[in-house]
Design a protein around this motif. Structure first.
Motif: not given
Length: 313
Positions: A256-261
């Motif tokens: 649900p809280a995907i993100g890069p890095g």
């Protein structure tokens, strides 16, 4: 005249190679008196999620993904087909009452541990809120507990702005006296993903925090080894809590809280292998997978692979 029938009532049409054992074939429904190496329980609850989430569907999807893996390790030249995984099933949560559901999760994990049927345990969430009742149960059963948390977020939000959520499990544990701050290590904390107030809380409580910059500069395996050595001197048992959003969105699109890095899938698997090799590590939860947001079950398959690294050690 038909001599052979290819009808299989009640059975899926799945190809079977006589020489291959798939991991899902090792799952055995728990029955009283049964013993095995690994205990597995589903904590299918995601109503405490801050964002819309169907993470409650993840336990069944991760179980199904075990069919993608064989029990043989070519790297170790060893077949783990004799490892028994006792499946305690999924906890039946309350349809509307949050605190009642949290109590049910806590009671169920504690009941599983009290069976003393397995050497190690895996809890499949669910959102990260399920770690609060699960870790409490481990603390009550084993004594002083240490936690290594893979996560992009601190998960120490205040409880005034919404009560217990998937952003509060470690605040709930620490403020409730179930976990000492110095016995918690957070790995993979991502920049621009947390508030200054919660950064300050981790410092105040003595939590060991390793950001993604730390992971890049020091390497994730030396960090894990350092924390295992440190925690093993302080606690009776170590618990691994794996929030899959610690992984970069390229490898875990079903969070649900995907993100890069974030960390890579290889870093996740290698670090879990290193952690699971320690004798004081007794449990691991895997949380924050929403199958409805996933692509070709990529995230659930990664979770299943993480289970293998924990079980076959």
């Amino acid at each position: 005249m038909v001599k052979f029938s290819f009808l299989q009532p009640g059975k899926p049409a799945v190809f079977k190679d006589r020489f291959v054992t798939k991991v899902n074939e090792q799952l055995i429904p728990y029955s009283e008196g049964e013993t095995g190496e690994i205990g597995l329980i589903g904590l299918p609850y995601s109503k405490t999620s801050i964002s819309l989430s169907q993470a409650s569907d993840a336990p069944k999807t991760i179980r199904a993904s075990l069919s993608s893996f064989s029990t043989f390790s070519g790297e170790r030249d060893r077949d783990y087909e004799d490892v028994k995984i006792l499946d305690f099933g999924d906890v039946q949560t309350h349809p509307t009452e949050m605190e009642e559901s949290i109590d049910r999760l806590h009671i169920s994990v504690r009941e599983m541990l009290e069976k003393d049927a397995c050497q190690r345990y895996i809890m499949l969430g669910g959102d990260h809120g399920v770690s609060y009742p699960s870790i409490r149960a481990f603390k009550e059963h084993y004594g002083e507990i240490g936690v290594i948390q893979w996560d992009a977020h601190h998960d120490v939000r205040n409880l005034d702005d919404g009560g217990r959520t998937n952003g509060t499990p470690f605040r709930s544990l620490i403020d409730g006296g179930h976990l000492k701050g110095e016995n918690l290590a957070q790995i993979g904390i991502r920049d621009y993903a947390n508030a200054k107030e919660y950064h300050s809380y981790t410092i105040e409580k003595g939590i060991s925090v390793y950001t993604m910059e730390d992971v890049e500069q020091k390497g994730i395996l030396p960090i894990i080894e350092r924390e295992l050595e440190r925690l093993s001197k302080l606690v009776d048992v170590i618990y691994l809590s794996v929030d899959m959003d610690v992984v970069d969105q390229a490898f875990a699109p079903g969070c649900p809280a995907i993100g890069p890095g974030g960390i890579t899938s290889r870093e996740l698997l290698a670090s879990i292998s290193t952690a699971a090799s320690h004798e004081k590590v007794k449990g691991m939860d895997i949380v924050e997978i929403d199958p409805s947001k996933d692509f070709r079950d990529m995230t659930s398959r990664l979770a299943a692979a993480a289970m293998l690294r924990f079980m076959y050690n």
